[in-house]
Design a protein around this motif. Structure first.
Motif, PDB file in Angstrom:
ATOM      1  N   SER A 181       0.843  -1.184   0.000  1.00  0.00           N
ATOM      2  CA  SER A 181       0.000   0.000   0.000  1.00  0.00           C
ATOM      3  C   SER A 181       0.883   1.241   0.000  1.00  0.00           C
ATOM      4  O   SER A 181       2.115   1.155  -0.042  1.00  0.00           O
ATOM      5  N   ASP A 182       0.255   2.411   0.079  1.00  0.00           N
ATOM      6  CA  ASP A 182       1.029   3.654   0.133  1.00  0.00           C
ATOM      7  C   ASP A 182       1.831   3.764   1.422  1.00  0.00           C
ATOM      8  O   ASP A 182       2.713   4.626   1.534  1.00  0.00           O
ATOM      9  N   LYS A 183       1.566   2.900   2.388  1.00  0.00           N
ATOM     10  CA  LYS A 183       2.337   2.882   3.639  1.00  0.00           C
ATOM     11  C   LYS A 183       3.528   1.930   3.564  1.00  0.00           C
ATOM     12  O   LYS A 183       4.359   1.900   4.478  1.00  0.00           O
ATOM     13  N   SER A 184       3.606   1.155   2.510  1.00  0.00           N
ATOM     14  CA  SER A 184       4.747   0.252   2.330  1.00  0.00           C
ATOM     15  C   SER A 184       6.012   1.067   2.069  1.00  0.00           C
ATOM     16  O   SER A 184       5.968   2.075   1.353  1.00  0.00           O
ATOM     17  N   GLU A 185       7.129   0.629   2.641  1.00  0.00           N
ATOM     18  CA  GLU A 185       8.367   1.394   2.546  1.00  0.00           C
ATOM     19  C   GLU A 185       9.506   0.568   1.942  1.00  0.00           C
ATOM     20  O   GLU A 185       9.537  -0.658   2.070  1.00  0.00           O
ATOM     21  N   TYR A 186      10.417   1.278   1.318  1.00  0.00           N
ATOM     22  CA  TYR A 186      11.700   0.710   0.911  1.00  0.00           C
ATOM     23  C   TYR A 186      12.644   0.930   2.092  1.00  0.00           C
ATOM     24  O   TYR A 186      13.397   1.909   2.149  1.00  0.00           O
ATOM     25  N   ARG A 187      12.590   0.022   3.035  1.00  0.00           N
ATOM     26  CA  ARG A 187      13.206   0.254   4.345  1.00  0.00           C
ATOM     27  C   ARG A 187      14.712   0.460   4.277  1.00  0.00           C
ATOM     28  O   ARG A 187      15.282   1.148   5.119  1.00  0.00           O
ATOM     29  N   GLU A 188      15.362  -0.148   3.315  1.00  0.00           N
ATOM     30  CA  GLU A 188      16.826  -0.114   3.272  1.00  0.00           C
ATOM     31  C   GLU A 188      17.355   0.870   2.229  1.00  0.00           C
ATOM     32  O   GLU A 188      18.546   0.868   1.924  1.00  0.00           O
ATOM     33  N   LEU A 189      16.491   1.712   1.701  1.00  0.00           N
ATOM     34  CA  LEU A 189      16.913   2.611   0.632  1.00  0.00           C
ATOM     35  C   LEU A 189      18.038   3.537   1.067  1.00  0.00           C
ATOM     36  O   LEU A 189      18.968   3.804   0.317  1.00  0.00           O
ATOM     37  N   PHE A 190      17.942   4.043   2.307  1.00  0.00           N
ATOM     38  CA  PHE A 190      18.955   4.976   2.796  1.00  0.00           C
ATOM     39  C   PHE A 190      20.033   4.269   3.613  1.00  0.00           C
ATOM     40  O   PHE A 190      20.785   4.911   4.338  1.00  0.00           O
ATOM     41  N   GLY A 191      20.107   2.962   3.516  1.00  0.00           N
ATOM     42  CA  GLY A 191      21.147   2.208   4.195  1.00  0.00           C
ATOM     43  C   GLY A 191      20.954   2.197   5.701  1.00  0.00           C
ATOM     44  O   GLY A 191      19.852   2.339   6.215  1.00  0.00           O
ATOM     45  N   ARG A 192      22.063   2.055   6.403  1.00  0.00           N
ATOM     46  CA  ARG A 192      22.025   1.948   7.868  1.00  0.00           C
ATOM     47  C   ARG A 192      22.418   3.240   8.553  1.00  0.00           C
ATOM     48  O   ARG A 192      22.741   3.248   9.734  1.00  0.00           O
ATOM     49  N   ILE A 193      22.418   4.326   7.802  1.00  0.00           N
ATOM     50  CA  ILE A 193      22.824   5.600   8.393  1.00  0.00           C
ATOM     51  C   ILE A 193      21.771   6.073   9.383  1.00  0.00           C
ATOM     52  O   ILE A 193      20.603   6.254   9.037  1.00  0.00           O
ATOM     53  N   GLN A 194      22.140   6.262  10.586  1.00  0.00           N
ATOM     54  CA  GLN A 194      21.204   6.694  11.616  1.00  0.00           C
ATOM     55  C   GLN A 194      21.296   8.195  11.873  1.00  0.00           C
ATOM     56  O   GLN A 194      20.339   8.836  12.246  1.00  0.00           O
ATOM     57  N   ASN A 195      22.466   8.724  11.679  1.00  0.00           N
ATOM     58  CA  ASN A 195      22.671  10.147  11.960  1.00  0.00           C
ATOM     59  C   ASN A 195      23.662  10.700  10.957  1.00  0.00           C
ATOM     60  O   ASN A 195      24.838  10.373  10.991  1.00  0.00           O
ATOM     61  N   ARG A 196      23.180  11.507  10.044  1.00  0.00           N
ATOM     62  CA  ARG A 196      24.066  11.980   8.985  1.00  0.00           C
ATOM     63  C   ARG A 196      25.132  12.929   9.516  1.00  0.00           C
ATOM     64  O   ARG A 196      26.097  13.238   8.824  1.00  0.00           O
ATOM     65  N   ASN A 197      24.993  13.414  10.737  1.00  0.00           N
ATOM     66  CA  ASN A 197      26.003  14.280  11.332  1.00  0.00           C
ATOM     67  C   ASN A 197      26.984  13.525  12.217  1.00  0.00           C
ATOM     68  O   ASN A 197      27.913  14.099  12.756  1.00  0.00           O
ATOM     69  N   ALA A 198      26.742  12.229  12.372  1.00  0.00           N
ATOM     70  CA  ALA A 198      27.615  11.441  13.240  1.00  0.00           C
ATOM     71  C   ALA A 198      28.997  11.304  12.616  1.00  0.00           C
ATOM     72  O   ALA A 198      29.137  11.179  11.406  1.00  0.00           O
ATOM     73  N   GLU A 199      30.003  11.349  13.440  1.00  0.00           N
ATOM     74  CA  GLU A 199      31.368  11.221  12.963  1.00  0.00           C
ATOM     75  C   GLU A 199      31.921   9.874  13.409  1.00  0.00           C
ATOM     76  O   GLU A 199      31.930   9.558  14.598  1.00  0.00           O
ATOM     77  N   SER A 200      32.329   9.112  12.428  1.00  0.00           N
ATOM     78  CA  SER A 200      32.893   7.810  12.745  1.00  0.00           C
ATOM     79  C   SER A 200      33.903   7.442  11.675  1.00  0.00           C
ATOM     80  O   SER A 200      33.603   7.472  10.486  1.00  0.00           O
ATOM     81  N   ASN A 201      35.102   7.132  12.087  1.00  0.00           N
ATOM     82  CA  ASN A 201      36.145   6.770  11.139  1.00  0.00           C
ATOM     83  C   ASN A 201      35.856   5.431  10.479  1.00  0.00           C
ATOM     84  O   ASN A 201      36.405   5.124   9.425  1.00  0.00           O
ATOM     85  N   ASN A 202      34.988   4.627  11.097  1.00  0.00           N
ATOM     86  CA  ASN A 202      34.711   3.302  10.581  1.00  0.00           C
ATOM     87  C   ASN A 202      33.460   3.263   9.708  1.00  0.00           C
ATOM     88  O   ASN A 202      33.180   2.247   9.087  1.00  0.00           O
ATOM     89  N   ARG A 203      32.726   4.353   9.679  1.00  0.00           N
ATOM     90  CA  ARG A 203      31.474   4.342   8.920  1.00  0.00           C
ATOM     91  C   ARG A 203      31.747   4.531   7.433  1.00  0.00           C
ATOM     92  O   ARG A 203      32.452   5.438   7.027  1.00  0.00           O
ATOM     93  N   LEU A 204      31.155   3.645   6.610  1.00  0.00           N
ATOM     94  CA  LEU A 204      31.307   3.769   5.170  1.00  0.00           C
ATOM     95  C   LEU A 204      30.476   4.930   4.656  1.00  0.00           C
ATOM     96  O   LEU A 204      29.436   5.259   5.219  1.00  0.00           O
ATOM     97  N   PRO A 205      30.886   5.550   3.556  1.00  0.00           N
ATOM     98  CA  PRO A 205      30.029   6.557   2.930  1.00  0.00           C
ATOM     99  C   PRO A 205      28.727   5.904   2.468  1.00  0.00           C
ATOM    100  O   PRO A 205      28.662   4.688   2.283  1.00  0.00           O
ATOM    101  N   PRO A 206      27.672   6.681   2.284  1.00  0.00           N
ATOM    102  CA  PRO A 206      26.406   6.111   1.790  1.00  0.00           C
ATOM    103  C   PRO A 206      26.609   5.407   0.455  1.00  0.00           C
ATOM    104  O   PRO A 206      27.523   5.731  -0.314  1.00  0.00           O
ATOM    105  N   GLN A 207      25.725   4.474   0.169  1.00  0.00           N
ATOM    106  CA  GLN A 207      25.827   3.720  -1.076  1.00  0.00           C
ATOM    107  C   GLN A 207      25.842   4.642  -2.285  1.00  0.00           C
ATOM    108  O   GLN A 207      26.594   4.426  -3.242  1.00  0.00           O
ATOM    109  N   TRP A 208      24.969   5.665  -2.274  1.00  0.00           N
ATOM    110  CA  TRP A 208      24.904   6.550  -3.434  1.00  0.00           C
ATOM    111  C   TRP A 208      26.220   7.290  -3.636  1.00  0.00           C
ATOM    112  O   TRP A 208      26.634   7.497  -4.774  1.00  0.00           O
TER     113      TRP A 208
END
Length: 278
Positions: A128-155
């Motif tokens: 339905s219109d409530k169905s989501e592409y849950r993994e579209l934005f990956g596992r990023i929880q906080n775009r301002n978070a700083e982590s040397n181990n975090r990969l850049p977004p898929q895009w």
């Protein structure tokens, strides 16, 4: 009216190519509508199987070549192979390569990089219109978070390789919106658009629904015909083509779809559909 900026400037031929990809889309999206727990890896392979289906392509190719012969052009053949490379986490899901070899019309090789994402059923176990592409934005929880181990977004990882990067949005044939069914199916959206949505202050951010895909993404058949085959999208550099073929050790590709469209002077209407797995 035929698309004036396409090397295939015959309206009938373009319509039959679009019809082929429409049929692939319909078979694929109907399968997913019934098998909604299928993961992206299996769906990638399923799409490859439909693209190389003689049953789906046969009639369209016959009509294409009847029209081309009528207008004094040589018959076309189409070959598609699906090459699997194994698991990879730092690259893209698919490399899509197109090889055109039609003397006096178009001769080129090009490629795009693809992430595939599927639509999940809603809390009522339906699409339905409530169905989501849950993994579209990956596992990023906080775009301002700083982590040397975090990969850049898929895009970003794809766009660092080439601007010819897109998302294949795997979806059912139809979804429910305000008590009516709307056509959806496999859709395509540029990676730049996904990046823009994520970074926009007014974007859906972590929620990208079936309705967002319906409004923002192009139907698969339109994208394949009007953009990819008609040459406005695709990177012709050997580096990107080799990356899409899984030959870049620094950027993994889970599997490749290599399509060849070429002139067949000797055997009108012949179709080659071969599959090689690595």
């Amino acid at each position: 009216m035929a698309q004036t900026d396409c090397w295939l400037n015959n309206e009938t031929v373009l319509r039959e190519f679009k019809g082929f990809f429409d049929d692939v889309n319909q078979r694929f999206s109907q399968f997913y509508e019934e098998q909604f727990d299928t993961n992206e890896i299996a769906l990638d392979g399923n799409l490859g199987n439909y693209l190389r289906s003689e049953e789906i392509l046969g009639l369209h190719l016959k009509r294409i070549n009847r029209e081309r012969n009528r207008t004094n052009y040589p018959s076309l053949s189409l070959a598609c192979r699906h090459i699997t490379h194994g698991e990879g986490t730092h690259g893209a899901d698919l490399g899509l390569i197109l090889r055109l070899n039609l003397p006096n019309e178009q001769i080129l090789d090009k490629a795009v990089l693809i992430q595939s994402k599927r639509l999940y059923i809603d809390s009522n176990r339906e699409f339905s219109d409530k169905s989501e592409y849950r993994e579209l934005f990956g596992r990023i929880q906080n775009r301002n978070a700083e982590s040397n181990n975090r990969l850049p977004p898929q895009w970003d990882r794809m766009l660092n390789q080439t601007s010819s990067s897109v998302y294949f949005i795997y979806s059912p044939e139809k979804f429910l919106y305000k008590n009516k069914l709307l056509d959806l199916g496999l859709r395509v959206i540029p990676a730049q658009r996904i990046a823009g949505i994520f970074n926009s202050s007014s974007s859906p951010r972590r929620s990208f629904t079936a309705y967002h895909a319906y409004k923002m993404a192009r139907p698969f058949s339109q994208w394949m015909t009007e953009n990819f085959i008609c040459c406005s999208i695709g990177d012709m550099s050997s580096q990107v083509i080799n990356t899409a073929l899984g030959r870049n050790t620094n950027f993994s590709i889970r599997s490749s779809l290599e399509m060849s469209i070429y002139a067949d002077e000797t055997n009108s209407g012949r179709m080659e559909l071969d599959l090689w797995n690595r």
